[in-house]
Design a protein around this motif. Structure first.
Motif, PDB file in Angstrom:
ATOM      1  N   VAL A  32       0.995  -1.238   0.048  1.00 16.40           N
ATOM      2  CA  VAL A  32      -0.040   0.075   0.012  1.00 16.40           C
ATOM      3  C   VAL A  32       0.877   1.260   0.126  1.00 16.40           C
ATOM      4  O   VAL A  32       0.566   2.114  -0.825  1.00 16.40           O
ATOM      5  N   ALA A  33       1.929   1.224   0.717  1.00 16.48           N
ATOM      6  CA  ALA A  33       2.838   2.261   0.921  1.00 16.48           C
ATOM      7  C   ALA A  33       3.467   2.571  -0.374  1.00 16.48           C
ATOM      8  O   ALA A  33       3.684   3.674  -0.969  1.00 16.48           O
ATOM      9  N   ALA A  34       3.857   1.463  -1.170  1.00 14.19           N
ATOM     10  CA  ALA A  34       4.475   1.463  -2.486  1.00 14.19           C
ATOM     11  C   ALA A  34       3.682   2.164  -3.363  1.00 14.19           C
ATOM     12  O   ALA A  34       3.800   2.900  -4.164  1.00 14.19           O
ATOM     13  N   CYS A  35       2.218   1.777  -3.298  1.00 11.07           N
ATOM     14  CA  CYS A  35       1.185   2.190  -4.283  1.00 11.07           C
ATOM     15  C   CYS A  35       1.025   3.574  -4.235  1.00 11.07           C
ATOM     16  O   CYS A  35       0.965   4.489  -5.314  1.00 11.07           O
ATOM     17  N   ARG A  36       1.187   4.140  -2.876  1.00 11.49           N
ATOM     18  CA  ARG A  36       0.968   5.533  -2.794  1.00 11.49           C
ATOM     19  C   ARG A  36       2.024   6.471  -3.452  1.00 11.49           C
ATOM     20  O   ARG A  36       1.672   7.576  -4.129  1.00 11.49           O
ATOM     21  N   GLU A  37       3.375   5.804  -3.386  1.00 11.30           N
ATOM     22  CA  GLU A  37       4.447   6.731  -4.150  1.00 11.30           C
ATOM     23  C   GLU A  37       4.106   6.373  -5.652  1.00 11.30           C
ATOM     24  O   GLU A  37       4.332   7.393  -6.290  1.00 11.30           O
ATOM     25  N   TRP A  38       3.895   5.262  -6.183  1.00  7.73           N
ATOM     26  CA  TRP A  38       3.934   5.182  -7.606  1.00  7.73           C
ATOM     27  C   TRP A  38       2.667   5.990  -8.000  1.00  7.73           C
ATOM     28  O   TRP A  38       2.680   6.421  -9.296  1.00  7.73           O
ATOM     29  N   ALA A  39       1.602   6.259  -7.463  1.00  9.80           N
ATOM     30  CA  ALA A  39       0.533   7.053  -7.790  1.00  9.80           C
ATOM     31  C   ALA A  39       0.743   8.567  -8.038  1.00  9.80           C
ATOM     32  O   ALA A  39       0.056   9.319  -8.673  1.00  9.80           O
ATOM     33  N   ARG A  40       1.848   9.089  -7.406  1.00  8.58           N
ATOM     34  CA  ARG A  40       2.192  10.330  -7.595  1.00  8.58           C
ATOM     35  C   ARG A  40       2.645  10.739  -8.806  1.00  8.58           C
ATOM     36  O   ARG A  40       3.198  10.000  -9.472  1.00  8.58           O
ATOM     37  N   PRO A  41       2.472  12.108  -9.338  1.00 10.36           N
ATOM     38  CA  PRO A  41       2.858  12.618 -10.711  1.00 10.36           C
ATOM     39  C   PRO A  41       4.559  12.441 -10.398  1.00 10.36           C
ATOM     40  O   PRO A  41       5.093  12.540  -9.276  1.00 10.36           O
ATOM     41  N   LEU A  42       5.424  12.653 -11.391  1.00  8.07           N
ATOM     42  CA  LEU A  42       4.604  12.308 -12.788  1.00  8.07           C
ATOM     43  C   LEU A  42       4.427  10.902 -12.967  1.00  8.07           C
ATOM     44  O   LEU A  42       4.748  10.110 -12.592  1.00  8.07           O
ATOM     45  N   ALA A  43       3.901  10.676 -14.182  1.00  9.54           N
ATOM     46  CA  ALA A  43       3.223   9.523 -14.909  1.00  9.54           C
ATOM     47  C   ALA A  43       2.471   8.614 -13.842  1.00  9.54           C
ATOM     48  O   ALA A  43       2.751   7.549 -13.397  1.00  9.54           O
ATOM     49  N   GLY A  44       1.764   9.582 -13.053  1.00  8.62           N
ATOM     50  CA  GLY A  44       0.953   9.049 -11.872  1.00  8.62           C
ATOM     51  C   GLY A  44      -0.291   8.329 -12.158  1.00  8.62           C
ATOM     52  O   GLY A  44      -0.661   8.146 -13.284  1.00  8.62           O
ATOM     53  N   MET A  45      -1.029   8.069 -11.029  1.00  9.40           N
ATOM     54  CA  MET A  45      -2.579   7.497 -11.066  1.00  9.40           C
ATOM     55  C   MET A  45      -3.483   8.509 -12.070  1.00  9.40           C
ATOM     56  O   MET A  45      -3.507   9.410 -11.918  1.00  9.40           O
ATOM     57  N   ARG A  46      -4.239   7.769 -13.064  1.00  8.31           N
ATOM     58  CA  ARG A  46      -5.259   8.371 -13.822  1.00  8.31           C
ATOM     59  C   ARG A  46      -6.217   7.417 -14.100  1.00  8.31           C
ATOM     60  O   ARG A  46      -5.988   6.252 -14.039  1.00  8.31           O
ATOM     61  N   ARG A  47      -7.389   7.974 -14.742  1.00  6.50           N
ATOM     62  CA  ARG A  47      -8.266   7.368 -15.424  1.00  6.50           C
ATOM     63  C   ARG A  47      -8.154   7.160 -16.761  1.00  6.50           C
ATOM     64  O   ARG A  47      -7.626   8.080 -17.485  1.00  6.50           O
ATOM     65  N   THR A  48      -8.224   6.017 -17.412  1.00  7.91           N
ATOM     66  CA  THR A  48      -7.981   5.889 -18.721  1.00  7.91           C
ATOM     67  C   THR A  48      -9.273   6.123 -19.638  1.00  7.91           C
ATOM     68  O   THR A  48     -10.323   5.534 -19.249  1.00  7.91           O
ATOM     69  N   ARG A  49      -8.843   6.635 -20.753  1.00  8.39           N
ATOM     70  CA  ARG A  49      -9.850   7.162 -21.545  1.00  8.39           C
ATOM     71  C   ARG A  49      -9.942   6.044 -22.778  1.00  8.39           C
ATOM     72  O   ARG A  49      -8.943   5.705 -23.493  1.00  8.39           O
ATOM     73  N   LEU A  50     -11.133   5.582 -23.015  1.00 13.65           N
ATOM     74  CA  LEU A  50     -11.022   4.652 -24.163  1.00 13.65           C
ATOM     75  C   LEU A  50     -11.230   5.093 -25.346  1.00 13.65           C
ATOM     76  O   LEU A  50     -11.923   6.413 -25.454  1.00 13.65           O
ATOM     77  N   PRO A  51     -11.150   4.488 -26.616  1.00 14.41           N
ATOM     78  CA  PRO A  51     -11.336   4.936 -27.748  1.00 14.41           C
ATOM     79  C   PRO A  51     -12.880   5.506 -28.235  1.00 14.41           C
ATOM     80  O   PRO A  51     -12.813   6.397 -28.945  1.00 14.41           O
ATOM     81  N   GLY A  52     -13.625   4.676 -27.577  1.00 22.52           N
ATOM     82  CA  GLY A  52     -15.060   5.407 -27.828  1.00 22.52           C
ATOM     83  C   GLY A  52     -15.446   6.418 -26.944  1.00 22.52           C
ATOM     84  O   GLY A  52     -16.648   6.991 -27.439  1.00 22.52           O
TER      85      GLY A  52
END
Length: 231
Positions: A32-52
Motif C-alpha cells: 500500500v505504501a509503495a502504491c501511494r508513491e507510484w500514484a504520485r505525478p509524474l506519470a502517476g495514477m489516472r483514469r484511462t480514456r477508451l477509444p469510444g
C-alpha cells in the motif's frame, strides 16, 4: 489477523489458482505504501480514456510499460513510465512458483498438455498495472491480450473485497465463476485460463483490514510479461 473460518486454496478453472491470505499484513502495508508513491505525478495514477470516448471507473498507474488502449508504450504524457522494481518482480516469481508447484518438471512428464502452464518456467514480469477501485468502480469482462506471449497473470488484492468474475475463453457470456478476492489474496491465471474473460463486478465497502494504511477502496496489482523488446 487469522480468519475465523480458514478459506481454502482453490482452482476456479483449469490454470487459475486462488490462494487466500498469501500476503501477510506486513507485506500488505508495504505494498500500500509503495502504491501511494507510484500514484504520485509524474506519470502517476489516472483514469484511462477508451477509444469510444468512455472513461474507465478505476484509476490506474503502470510500471515498466504503460497500458493504453490497446498497446503498451514507454511514456505517459511525455514522461517516462515508472520502473517496475526488482523486489516486485521477485514477488511475482514467488507467486507463480507457489501457484504452480512442480511446473518445471511437468513440461516433460505430464501426459495432459493442458497441465503445463506456458511461461511459468523462469517467470519474470516486466509490467505492473496498479488499479484503485472506489466503492462504485467496476471492471468489465475483458481478455488480457496485448502481451506477446501467454505467460501467467499474477494479481494481488489489497483493501476492500472485490468480486472477481472469471469467465470462459470464447465470450463474455456464461459460464463464469465469481470469486471474492479479499485483502492479501493471490490470484494467478495461466495455461487454459490465460485468455479467459474476467473482470470485477462489485466492491464490498468496509470489508478491508484497518491496519494496512488503506482507509477505503481496493487496490489491485497485476503483474504481466509483455514479451516486448526491453530496448
Amino acid at each position: 489477523m487469522t480468519a475465523l473460518i480458514p478459506r481454502p486454496r482453490g482452482e476456479p478453472a483449469p490454470g487459475a489458482v486462488h490462494v487466500p491470505g498469501w500476503l501477510d499484513e506486513a507485506a500488505q502495508r508495504d505494498l500500500v505504501a509503495a502504491c501511494r508513491e507510484w500514484a504520485r505525478p509524474l506519470a502517476g495514477m489516472r483514469r484511462t480514456r477508451l477509444p469510444g470516448g468512455g472513461v474507465m471507473s478505476v484509476r490506474t498507474v503502470c510500471l515498466g510499460w504503460h497500458w493504453e488502449p490497446y498497446r503498451y508504450v514507454r511514456e505517459v504524457d511525455g514522461e517516462p513510465v515508472k520502473p517496475l522494481p526488482d523486489w516486485l518482480a521477485d514477488l511475482g516469481e514467488r507467486a507463480v512458483r507457489d501457484a504452480y508447484p512442480g511446473t518445471e518438471t511437468c513440461r516433460e512428464t505430464c501426459r495432459d498438455e493442458s497441465a503445463h502452464i506456458e511461461g511459468a518456467d523462469g517467470y519474470r514480469p516486466d509490467i505492473a498495472l496498479v488499479n484503485f477501485y472506489d466503492d462504485a468502480a467496476r471492471m468489465g469482462l475483458h481478455q488480457d491480450r496485448d502481451e506477446r506471449g501467454r505467460a501467467p497473470v499474477v494479481s494481488f488484492s489489497l483493501g476492500d473485497t472485490g468480486v472477481f468474475r472469471l469467465g470462459n475463453t470464447e465470450s463474455r457470456g456464461r459460464p463464469w465463476t465469481d470469486v471474492p478476492l479479499e485483502s492479501g489474496d493471490l490470484l494467478v491465471f495461466g495455461g487454459p485460463a490465460r485468455m479467459a474473460y474476467h473482470g470485477i463486478t462489485k466492491i464490498l465497502p468496509g470489508t478491508g483490514p484497518r491496519d494496512i494504511g488503506l482507509t477505503g477502496g481496493r487496490l489491485n496489482i497485476t503483474l504481466r510479461v509483455s514479451g516486448l523488446d526491453a530496448g
